[in-house]
Design a protein around this motif. Structure first.
Motif, PDB file in Angstrom:
ATOM      1  N   GLY A   1      26.325 -35.182 -37.998  1.00 19.88           N
ATOM      2  CA  GLY A   1      24.933 -35.533 -37.711  1.00 19.88           C
ATOM      3  C   GLY A   1      24.045 -35.257 -38.918  1.00 19.88           C
ATOM      4  O   GLY A   1      23.212 -36.082 -39.319  1.00 19.88           O
ATOM      5  N   GLN A   2      24.234 -34.097 -39.535  1.00 20.72           N
ATOM      6  CA  GLN A   2      23.419 -33.750 -40.709  1.00 20.72           C
ATOM      7  C   GLN A   2      23.675 -34.702 -41.873  1.00 20.72           C
ATOM      8  O   GLN A   2      22.756 -35.089 -42.593  1.00 20.72           O
ATOM      9  CB  GLN A   2      23.716 -32.322 -41.150  1.00 20.72           C
ATOM     10  N   ALA A   3      24.940 -35.081 -42.059  1.00 21.79           N
ATOM     11  CA  ALA A   3      25.270 -35.987 -43.172  1.00 21.79           C
ATOM     12  C   ALA A   3      24.641 -37.364 -42.942  1.00 21.79           C
ATOM     13  O   ALA A   3      24.220 -38.036 -43.892  1.00 21.79           O
ATOM     14  CB  ALA A   3      26.788 -36.107 -43.321  1.00 21.79           C
ATOM     15  N   VAL A   4      24.542 -37.774 -41.681  1.00 24.08           N
ATOM     16  CA  VAL A   4      23.893 -39.049 -41.361  1.00 24.08           C
ATOM     17  C   VAL A   4      22.395 -38.936 -41.668  1.00 24.08           C
ATOM     18  O   VAL A   4      21.795 -39.830 -42.261  1.00 24.08           O
ATOM     19  CB  VAL A   4      24.154 -39.426 -39.873  1.00 24.08           C
ATOM     20  N   VAL A   5      21.803 -37.802 -41.303  1.00 25.24           N
ATOM     21  CA  VAL A   5      20.374 -37.595 -41.558  1.00 25.24           C
ATOM     22  C   VAL A   5      20.090 -37.605 -43.064  1.00 25.24           C
ATOM     23  O   VAL A   5      19.117 -38.221 -43.522  1.00 25.24           O
ATOM     24  CB  VAL A   5      19.887 -36.278 -40.912  1.00 25.24           C
TER      25      VAL A   5
ATOM     26  N   LEU B   1      14.205 -38.096 -35.929  1.00 26.85           N
ATOM     27  CA  LEU B   1      14.096 -37.161 -34.805  1.00 26.85           C
ATOM     28  C   LEU B   1      15.514 -36.701 -34.513  1.00 26.85           C
ATOM     29  O   LEU B   1      16.444 -37.510 -34.559  1.00 26.85           O
ATOM     30  CB  LEU B   1      13.537 -37.862 -33.566  1.00 26.85           C
ATOM     31  N   TYR B   2      15.698 -35.434 -34.262  1.00 26.49           N
ATOM     32  CA  TYR B   2      17.038 -34.989 -33.924  1.00 26.49           C
ATOM     33  C   TYR B   2      17.014 -34.119 -32.674  1.00 26.49           C
ATOM     34  O   TYR B   2      15.996 -33.498 -32.338  1.00 26.49           O
ATOM     35  CB  TYR B   2      17.719 -34.257 -35.100  1.00 26.49           C
ATOM     36  N   HIS B   3      18.144 -34.109 -31.997  1.00 34.76           N
ATOM     37  CA  HIS B   3      18.266 -33.294 -30.790  1.00 34.76           C
ATOM     38  C   HIS B   3      19.551 -32.496 -30.915  1.00 34.76           C
ATOM     39  O   HIS B   3      20.620 -33.068 -31.159  1.00 34.76           O
ATOM     40  CB  HIS B   3      18.315 -34.202 -29.558  1.00 34.76           C
TER      41      HIS B   3
ATOM     42  N   VAL C   1      18.931 -38.783 -34.077  1.00 33.57           N
ATOM     43  CA  VAL C   1      20.302 -38.279 -34.212  1.00 33.57           C
ATOM     44  C   VAL C   1      20.551 -37.237 -33.122  1.00 33.57           C
ATOM     45  O   VAL C   1      19.854 -36.221 -33.052  1.00 33.57           O
ATOM     46  CB  VAL C   1      20.530 -37.695 -35.623  1.00 33.57           C
ATOM     47  N   ILE C   2      21.534 -37.501 -32.288  1.00 30.12           N
ATOM     48  CA  ILE C   2      21.860 -36.574 -31.202  1.00 30.12           C
ATOM     49  C   ILE C   2      23.119 -35.810 -31.605  1.00 30.12           C
ATOM     50  O   ILE C   2      24.189 -36.408 -31.769  1.00 30.12           O
ATOM     51  CB  ILE C   2      22.054 -37.347 -29.884  1.00 30.12           C
TER      52      ILE C   2
ATOM     53  N   LYS D   1      12.421 -34.063 -37.488  1.00 28.18           N
ATOM     54  CA  LYS D   1      11.803 -33.151 -36.512  1.00 28.18           C
ATOM     55  C   LYS D   1      12.686 -33.017 -35.287  1.00 28.18           C
ATOM     56  O   LYS D   1      13.254 -34.005 -34.812  1.00 28.18           O
ATOM     57  CB  LYS D   1      10.456 -33.733 -36.052  1.00 28.18           C
ATOM     58  N   SER D   2      12.732 -31.807 -34.768  1.00 33.99           N
ATOM     59  CA  SER D   2      13.479 -31.580 -33.534  1.00 33.99           C
ATOM     60  C   SER D   2      12.717 -32.226 -32.363  1.00 33.99           C
ATOM     61  O   SER D   2      11.484 -32.213 -32.341  1.00 33.99           O
ATOM     62  CB  SER D   2      13.592 -30.073 -33.333  1.00 33.99           C
ATOM     63  N   ALA D   3      13.436 -32.790 -31.409  1.00 33.85           N
ATOM     64  CA  ALA D   3      12.777 -33.436 -30.270  1.00 33.85           C
ATOM     65  C   ALA D   3      13.633 -33.266 -29.023  1.00 33.85           C
ATOM     66  O   ALA D   3      14.854 -33.089 -29.113  1.00 33.85           O
ATOM     67  CB  ALA D   3      12.593 -34.928 -30.555  1.00 33.85           C
ATOM     68  N   SER D   4      12.982 -33.363 -27.860  1.00 33.52           N
ATOM     69  CA  SER D   4      13.757 -33.366 -26.616  1.00 33.52           C
ATOM     70  C   SER D   4      14.551 -34.674 -26.578  1.00 33.52           C
ATOM     71  O   SER D   4      14.211 -35.646 -27.274  1.00 33.52           O
ATOM     72  CB  SER D   4      12.823 -33.296 -25.410  1.00 33.52           C
ATOM     73  N   LEU D   5      15.578 -34.692 -25.755  1.00 40.00           N
ATOM     74  CA  LEU D   5      16.405 -35.901 -25.672  1.00 40.00           C
ATOM     75  C   LEU D   5      15.547 -37.109 -25.274  1.00 40.00           C
ATOM     76  O   LEU D   5      15.635 -38.179 -25.885  1.00 40.00           O
ATOM     77  CB  LEU D   5      17.543 -35.682 -24.658  1.00 40.00           C
TER      78      LEU D   5
END
Ligand code: DGY
Length: 327
Positions: free
Chosen positions: A159-163, A174-176, A152-153, A194-198
């Protein structure tokens, strides 16, 4: 003197009902957007204007609406409005955040599921009389959603509701995002996110969904390089703004088979031109920008938009002002 309001399209009646007794309201009668001249003709002397995302409210138009106090946008996104110019002229701009979050997240999931399981293609297959064999071991095979990795970018409200919805599908997420906050931290305790780089997100996700606003940093955020990094056979979903993707590069990635599919609710140009090459692809689901299009949500948006306009014209701070520095 009664203040005047121009509404650039008929919005749900419950919103209009709130303003018709208070102001002199004129509503553009066509479903096609008024051009600049028509806006000036209809609302040249207005103090308030209700706009849609398909109305380009640029500096030149703002200059031709000299009495304007408020631009009340009937949408959460406001990339069609020159905010700097509005602010420079002391005009308040408002939007409709929050109320369309869940509806847009639902539609995002419709696109995820339709693209991954080829639902629209399968419907066409049946309707076009091509279903000749009762059951085929390899007929219209798609990809699993359950257990897949969702990228999720953009981790704003949508974005949070999709997660949150990914939990029911036992997905890894994974989210950015540019800005971490408490809500995201809370979400991480419920969903394995988890947070991730693009680049990491793009190279490890089976499904990537975009939830960023359109601005100079996100324009073509997903370009040719980013599409190449994406996993072979993965799916890209966009319910944010079309210009966040390089649409020509996306066409190439879909037609070469590098991407398995895409689900798009938004496009570089809307409506999608009739000669768009995307129309010739089977592995893309195309929707006409209907992310927030449920009866309930559109009515709630109209009420919120009207309340913002009323506050501004009554000299109060609107609940959803996007440029509070004008006050
Ligand atoms: C928005 O609000 O910005 C959506 O794109 C339409 O509801």
């Amino acid at each position: 003197m009664t203040q005047r309001v121009f509404v650039t399209r008929k919005i749900p009646q419950k919103g209009l009902d709130l303003i018709t007794d208070l102001f002199k309201v004129s509503v553009w009668p066509s479903e096609f957007p008024p051009n600049k001249g028509e806006i000036v003709e209809g609302g040249g002397d207005c103090e308030g204007i209700i706009t849609l995302l398909s109305d380009p409210i640029d500096a030149e138009l703002i200059a031709r609406l000299p009495n304007l106090v408020v631009i009340a946008q009937y949408a959460v996104g406001y990339d069609n409005i020159d905010i700097n110019e509005a602010t420079r002229r002391g005009i308040m701009v408002t939007n409709t955040p929050g109320v369309l979050t869940e509806t847009t997240a639902d539609l995002t999931w419709s696109l995820i599921m339709a693209s991954a399981r080829r639902v629209v293609e399968a419907d066409r297959y049946v309707r076009e009389g091509r279903w000749n064999v009762a059951w085929g071991p390899e007929l219209l095979l798609g990809s699993d959603i359950y257990g897949a990795t969702l990228g999720v970018i953009g981790m704003g409200r949508i974005g949070q509701a999709v997660v949150r919805r990914a939990q029911g599908f036992n997905m890894q997420v994974l989210y950015h995002t540019r800005s971490h906050n408490e809500d995201i931290a809370k979400l991480e305790s419920i969903v394995p996110a988890k947070s991730a780089s693009l680049d990491k997100l793009l190279s490890e996700s089976d499904i990537v969904s975009l939830h960023v606003p359109l601005n100079s940093q996100t324009h073509e955020l997903i370009g040719r390089r980013e599409l190449e990094i994406m996993k072979k056979g993965s799916i890209l979903v966009n319910t944010s703004r079309g210009q966040v993707i390089d649409q020509d590069a996306l066409f190439d990635a879909l037609s070469s088979g590098h991407l398995g599919g895409a689900g798009l609710d938004v496009f570089r140009e809307e409506p999608l031109p009739r000669d768009s090459p995307l129309l010739g692809l089977q592995n893309v689901v195309l929707l006409p920008h209907i992310g927030s299009a449920s009866r309930q949500t559109r009515t709630t948006m109209a009420i919120m938009c009207a309340k913002n306009l009323i506050s501004a014209l009554h000299g109060e701070k609107p609940p959803n002002i996007v440029n509070p520095e004008v006050l």
